[in-house]
Design a protein around this motif. Structure first.
Motif, short mmCIF file in Angstrom:
data_model
loop_
_atom_site.label_atom_id
_atom_site.label_comp_id
_atom_site.label_asym_id
_atom_site.label_seq_id
_atom_site.Cartn_x
_atom_site.Cartn_y
_atom_site.Cartn_z
N UNK A 184 0.86 -1.18 0.00
CA UNK A 184 0.00 0.00 0.00
C UNK A 184 0.89 1.23 0.00
N UNK A 185 0.59 2.16 -0.89
CA UNK A 185 1.43 3.35 -1.05
C UNK A 185 0.72 4.57 -0.47
N UNK A 186 1.49 5.38 0.24
CA UNK A 186 0.98 6.61 0.82
C UNK A 186 1.95 7.74 0.51
N UNK A 187 1.50 8.97 0.70
CA UNK A 187 2.34 10.15 0.52
C UNK A 187 2.83 10.63 1.87
N UNK A 188 4.01 11.22 1.87
CA UNK A 188 4.56 11.84 3.08
C UNK A 188 4.09 13.30 3.11
N UNK A 196 6.94 15.72 2.91
CA UNK A 196 7.79 15.66 1.72
C UNK A 196 7.00 15.02 0.60
N UNK A 197 6.25 15.83 -0.19
CA UNK A 197 5.37 15.28 -1.23
C UNK A 197 6.09 14.39 -2.25
N UNK A 198 7.40 14.58 -2.39
CA UNK A 198 8.14 13.77 -3.35
C UNK A 198 8.47 12.38 -2.80
N UNK A 199 8.26 12.20 -1.50
CA UNK A 199 8.61 10.92 -0.88
C UNK A 199 7.39 10.02 -0.81
N UNK A 200 7.60 8.77 -1.12
CA UNK A 200 6.54 7.78 -1.12
C UNK A 200 6.72 6.81 0.04
N UNK A 201 5.64 6.58 0.77
CA UNK A 201 5.67 5.63 1.88
C UNK A 201 5.08 4.31 1.40
N UNK A 202 5.87 3.27 1.44
CA UNK A 202 5.45 1.95 0.95
C UNK A 202 5.28 1.02 2.15
N UNK A 203 4.05 0.55 2.34
CA UNK A 203 3.73 -0.28 3.49
C UNK A 203 3.41 -1.70 3.02
N UNK A 204 4.19 -2.67 3.48
CA UNK A 204 3.92 -4.06 3.14
C UNK A 204 2.76 -4.56 3.98
N UNK A 205 1.82 -5.24 3.35
CA UNK A 205 0.68 -5.77 4.09
C UNK A 205 0.61 -7.29 3.93
N UNK A 206 0.07 -7.92 4.94
CA UNK A 206 -0.25 -9.35 4.89
C UNK A 206 -1.74 -9.46 5.16
#
Length: 299
Positions: A201-205, A208-218
């Motif tokens: 799942x991807x989110x925005x910081x 820092x709008x240019x940074x992407x937060x990537x969350x691994x899910x199970x």
């Protein structure tokens, strides 16, 4: 050689898969169809079809040529529509393609209004979650969600839709409300669709709008049905990410709540795409005008 007629014959052969079937469709004899395609190949100077005793196959050149032939024939059809007066008054058959859920929830209602306004039009609404080939499948307009790839199609923006993280109030009361995307790891999650079922799942910081937060899910539950995933979330099954229009009714009733809105990525665009902006029949222009007027808001 009548080149336009030859193009029509060639397209019919490709559509039907044989010279004999194309001849039946066109009301010609099989030898005439065969000679016409051979003459077309001689005129162009390349082989368009590989022939065997049992089958026909397009060559690479034939595949490229067929795409252009379909465009030319579509332009000719549009020109004939003009001659028949269809540019002045919408009439004839309109074929619309749209994603399954979005089409059912929004495009179908738009099409009902359109048909009420234009009684001389008959319509077909195709709902599926694949990108159809407009020219090959005879589609006048396709509604597409998300970023568009490189294409020769004309695209008109209709609006946008957010991807939101939601859960039921009862689930949040029992398990707590995540304060940041990283906290999702401690929650039950629900995934749907071939992409989201096994993806991050991807989110925005927000800092820092240019940074992407990537969350691994199970995921506790994975499904190919958006409705099943959302229903599971409504029944306190966990967190689910969905497009806003898919959960708008449940947000309005309080069955679901939006989480972490400050971490949402930019909305996904919604476009109407169609093969050519030239000589659009009135039935197509009228639907586009209605869609553009309706689609100024985000879903």
């Amino acid at each position: 050689m009548d080149r336009l007629q030859a193009m029509s014959v060639f397209a019919a052969v490709c559509d039907t898969g044989s010279f004999a079937a194309a001849a039946r469709r066109l009301g010609l004899s099989p030898p005439v169809v065969t000679r016409t395609v051979s003459s077309l190949e001689s005129h162009i100077g390349v082989r368009l079809l590989q022939r065997t005793t049992r089958s026909l196959h397009l060559t690479d050149a034939g595949t490229r040529y067929l795409d252009q032939v379909r465009r030319v024939l579509a332009e000719v059809d549009a020109a004939e529509d003009i001659a028949r007066g269809e540019q002045e008054r919408p009439r004839g058959r309109l074929v619309i393609s749209a994603p399954l859920t979005f089409g059912r929830m929004h495009v179908a209602a738009l099409l009902r209004r359109y048909l009420a306004a234009y009684p001389d039009v008959v319509a077909e609404l195709q709902l599926n979650d694949r990108n159809v080939s407009l020219i090959e499948e005879g589609v006048d307009i396709a509604i597409r969600l998300g970023a568009l790839g490189d294409s020769s199609l004309v695209a008109r923006p209709l609006g946008s839709t957010r991807r939101v993280l939601v859960a039921s109030p009862a689930y949040l009361a029992a398990r707590g409300r995540p304060a940041a995307p990283e906290a999702i790891a401690g929650h039950d999650t629900i995934a749907f669709g071939p992409v989201h079922a096994n993806g991050d799942w991807l989110f925005a910081d927000p800092h820092d709008p240019a940074r992407e937060l990537r969350i691994a899910i199970a995921a506790r539950l994975s499904t190919n049905s958006a409705e099943a995933a959302i229903d599971h979330a409504r029944e306190s099954g966990g967190l689910v990410r969905a497009l806003h229009y898919q959960v708008a009714a449940h947000l309005a009733t309080g069955e679901l709540e939006v989480l972490l809105p400050e971490f949402e990525r930019p909305p996904s665009p919604i476009h109407a795409v169609y093969p050519s902006a030239r000589m659009l029949p009135a039935r197509v222009r009228a639907f586009l005008d209605l869609a553009l007027a309706d689609g100024v808001r985000a879903y």
